[in-house]
Design a protein around this motif. Sequence first.
Motif, short mmCIF file in Angstrom:
data_model
loop_
_atom_site.label_atom_id
_atom_site.label_comp_id
_atom_site.label_asym_id
_atom_site.label_seq_id
_atom_site.Cartn_x
_atom_site.Cartn_y
_atom_site.Cartn_z
N ALA A 56 -1.92 -17.46 3.48
CA ALA A 56 -3.47 -16.92 3.87
C ALA A 56 -4.20 -17.12 2.57
O ALA A 56 -5.43 -17.39 2.76
CB ALA A 56 -3.31 -15.42 4.31
N SER A 57 -3.71 -16.58 1.32
CA SER A 57 -4.65 -17.11 0.19
C SER A 57 -5.07 -18.06 -0.18
O SER A 57 -6.00 -18.65 -0.41
CB SER A 57 -3.74 -16.48 -0.95
N TYR B 179 -1.18 -10.91 8.37
CA TYR B 179 -2.67 -10.51 8.16
C TYR B 179 -3.57 -11.70 7.62
O TYR B 179 -3.33 -12.33 6.65
CB TYR B 179 -3.09 -9.39 7.24
N GLN C 254 -0.16 -7.66 1.64
CA GLN C 254 0.76 -7.78 2.59
C GLN C 254 2.18 -8.55 2.11
O GLN C 254 2.99 -8.29 2.79
CB GLN C 254 0.11 -8.81 3.91
N THR C 255 1.99 -9.06 1.13
CA THR C 255 3.21 -9.70 0.42
C THR C 255 4.30 -8.50 0.27
O THR C 255 5.30 -8.59 0.25
CB THR C 255 2.85 -10.14 -0.78
N ARG D 119 -4.89 -8.76 2.65
CA ARG D 119 -4.66 -10.03 2.88
C ARG D 119 -3.62 -10.36 1.66
O ARG D 119 -2.35 -10.75 1.81
CB ARG D 119 -5.90 -11.20 2.30
N GLU D 120 -4.02 -9.86 0.54
CA GLU D 120 -3.16 -10.07 -0.70
C GLU D 120 -1.81 -9.12 -0.77
O GLU D 120 -0.63 -9.39 -1.12
CB GLU D 120 -3.67 -9.71 -2.18
N THR E 221 -1.45 -17.33 -5.50
CA THR E 221 -2.43 -16.39 -4.92
C THR E 221 -3.39 -15.99 -5.83
O THR E 221 -3.36 -16.03 -7.15
CB THR E 221 -1.78 -15.08 -4.54
N ARG F 18 1.81 -7.76 8.05
CA ARG F 18 2.19 -9.11 8.31
C ARG F 18 1.84 -9.48 9.73
O ARG F 18 2.77 -8.84 10.40
CB ARG F 18 3.33 -9.93 7.77
N GLY G 243 1.37 -14.10 3.05
CA GLY G 243 0.23 -13.51 2.55
C GLY G 243 0.07 -15.05 1.26
O GLY G 243 -1.28 -15.15 1.04
N ARG G 244 0.95 -15.74 0.92
CA ARG G 244 0.66 -16.86 -0.02
C ARG G 244 -0.04 -17.93 0.96
O ARG G 244 -1.17 -18.51 0.42
CB ARG G 244 1.91 -17.63 -0.50
#
Length: 215
Positions: A192-193, A158, A149-150, A146-147, A16, A156, A189-190
Amino acid sequence: MGDQRAVARALLTRRTYAEEAGISLADRPAPLYQLLVLVTLLSTRIRAQVAVAAARELFAAGYRTAAAMEAASWQQRVDALGRGHYRRYDERTATMLGTGARLCLDRWHGDLRRLHRQAGGEQDQLRRLLIEFPGIGPTGADIFLREVQTVWPELRPYADRRAVAGARRLGLPAAPDRLAGLVDEVEFGRLASALVRVALGEESAGQISRSVATG
């Protein structure tokens, strides 16, 4: 669906942006503030890799908390940004980082978990509070959500417009709920990144698809 899952799994091997900046993201004051700094840097019209490098220089200089950032002089912040080759916007950004740190201390006592609690974990409220920080607009708020949400699981799944654009390039579902079905919840999250990297052209959709096909 099988091919889509394979593509998603391949994307999960990417770091990420927070990880690349040296942030061990957790629901604690220091890493949450570091993410805010990274988002501030990513919000200008500059390459993501330059923003990441500048964040690493700021953190290496010791500016890992709002208190440390606010205590640093304007010139010290400029110098750290320069070492990361963040030169086009260095002076303005150094000012924004100082002002943002002061806001974080005054309003949230240096702890963005307080912001999270005030928003009740709701996306619209979080976005509204985030864009009060100097230099962070709607796009920056999207990056943060986005980041983060981990570690803030109620967000999530997102997926902002860039993540959705990356999904479309790869032939993956554009709807966040369907996209989330391709990976374990904690990995979204990973994913999405990584999709943002595809949308920005840092990763070639064609190469990823071919590597999965030949895999």
